[in-house]
Structures are given as structure tokens and as C-alpha cells.
Design an enzyme around this catalytic site. Sequence first.
Site, PDB file in Angstrom:
ATOM      1  CE  LYS A   1      26.379  -5.444  18.799  1.00  0.00           C
ATOM      2  NZ  LYS A   1      26.435  -6.905  19.019  1.00  0.00           N
TER       3      LYS A   1
ATOM      4  CB  CYS B   1      43.458  14.980  17.096  1.00  0.00           C
ATOM      5  SG  CYS B   1      43.161  13.235  17.458  1.00  0.00           S
TER       6      CYS B   1
END
Length: 342
Positions: A222, A324
Site C-alpha cells: 500500500k 446519517c
Amino acid sequence: MCSAQKFVMRMAGLTMVTRSRSRSRGSGAGPRGAGEEAAPVRKGEANAEGKKSHGPAKRQRKTQKLSVAYEASDNEKGEGAKLPEAPGWEPPDWQQQLVNIRTMRSGKDAPVDQLGAEHCYDPSAPPKVRRYQVLLSLMLSSQTKDQVTAGAMERLRARGLTVDSILQTDDSTLGALIYPVGFWRSKVKFIKQTSAILQQRYGGDIPSSVAELVALPGVGPKMAHLAMAVAWGAVSGIGFGAGKLGLQAWVWPPRPVMSQSPAAVDTHVHRIANRLGWTKTATKSPEKTRAALEAWLPRELWSEINGLLVGFGQQTCLPVRPRCHTCLNRSLCPAAQSRGGS
């Protein structure tokens, strides 16, 4: 002349006319049987037969259906011409979801926007010094928050962050400078070993290939792909677009790489892609998420999506207790719907 004579003469004339017509009609049909008499021909039938006699009789043909297929011309062959392919699977609402995320990220005020790899090096330093600083920031970032990595890089840069300066710094001083990054003791050792290799083999610069980068101590796949993107400007897959990269949540210790395939996406991208339904089936690892996204996401979005979702994950779609109620995608997100949109 009496009536009996007139009748005989008429009958004789009718017989002659009939015989002459039968001969003209039967000239191409072959002889008739003995004693067979021709039937009288009517005017309309004679005209019709006259027309048909000019050519052979035509047969009725059945209608056939033809299938037409496209074939590339000679000029098109060999030029990579491809037939249109049927569209594959893609999430139903992904375009609107992406628009909403861009809107929520328009402020560019997430940690990744200020403390990412592209902000951790000295822009006034020579190119190979900048690349070295990018690599060190990536090595420090594993299992470390962006803010902590940025602080360590700032302290190192204040002393002049080059290959030579690191090699001249003793281990205890280097440890104090990078603390409290994760696994700081191991990173002191890896930074020293890697710096020595760069000085001996690469003239103080960093390698320009993934294979060479992952061969360095403490550099995993990575980090190598991120170094290629930020330091060399090479995009190798989703999550590795230059200028849009976060530095957190890399696996430690680094695992060896067996090929140069694109490495996994950031853990924020992995989490958010599954919550939004951007994978055809639920994925269990960032690597599988990366492959699932690259299967349908347009390539021109690959360099943008990582930084966009990392910041979104840092501010709104948190790992625990996502916000949310403030998200523009709450009515489009399967995960939010399962939580009742709270």
C-alpha cells in the site's frame, strides 16, 4: 341457296377454324390422342395464354428472413475496433450518491485535505528530497492518524529531513522525534535501514517501481503504490490518485507483495463502499473492495474516489455511530435505511 346447303357450309367452316386453332395451340405441346377434339377457346383465355407463352412459367418463392451481422471494414481491422458491449452491473443510485458526497466534501476541511501525504513534504526542497520525505511520511503513517503523522513529519523537517540527516541521527533521538506514531520503535529501525539502502543504491532518491519499493524495509504494497502516486505521479488503481490520498489505516507490519497489481483501497473506502451498496456483494477486505469497485467505476474517477471517501469517512460516515441524520445520502444508503436513517 337452300337452307340445308347453308347449314352444311357453316359446319364445315367451323370445323376448319377449330382445327387450325388446335394446331397452333398444340404445336409445342405434342400430339394429342386419337379421336381427341380440342375444346373451344374463349377470347379471354386466348389472350391470357398468349401472354404466358412469351416466357417460362414463374414459380412462387417463399419469403426468407435474412440475419445481418456487423463486420469491421479492412481499415477498422487491426485498429482495436470493438463492438459495443452490453453494460455490466453497477449500483442503481451511485451517480446521485457521488454528487451528494461531492457536495458534502466541497469545503475540503477534513484531516485528509490538510494532512495527507502531499502536505507532509517540503515543497521548496529538491525533487529527490521531496520524494524521500513522501516515503518517510508513508512509513510513519501506518496504524497512525493523519494528525499524528503530520506532527512527526513537522518535527523531522525542522531538523532538515534528508537521507544524510536521518543517518546521522541516533536511534533514541529519532524515536523521540517520531513518537507517538504507532510501532515507533520498529519504525526507527526500518527508517534507518531504508535510508542506508537509498543512499547506497539510489543516490539518496527513492525507487521508481513498486517492486523495488516493497523490497525496502518497512515498506508494504500500500505504501509503495501511494509513493508511486504522490512521489512519481503514477496512478496504479483506485485509492492511488496523486493529490487525493490519506495516510491512515495501513496494515502493520507490512506484508510482502508477490506482484505489481493495484493494492487495496483505504479502510474508509472499504467501509463506505459496502454501506452505500457499491459492491455487488458484501466484501470482507479492502483488496476485494478495490477489485469490486474497479469492475464498474469509470476509470476517470479512480484518482478522485479515495480522497473523496476518506474525508467523507472522517467527517460523516464514521466507523462507529455514523452521522446519517446529516448525510445527504440517508434516503439512498442501504445501511442508513437499515438503521432507520438515524
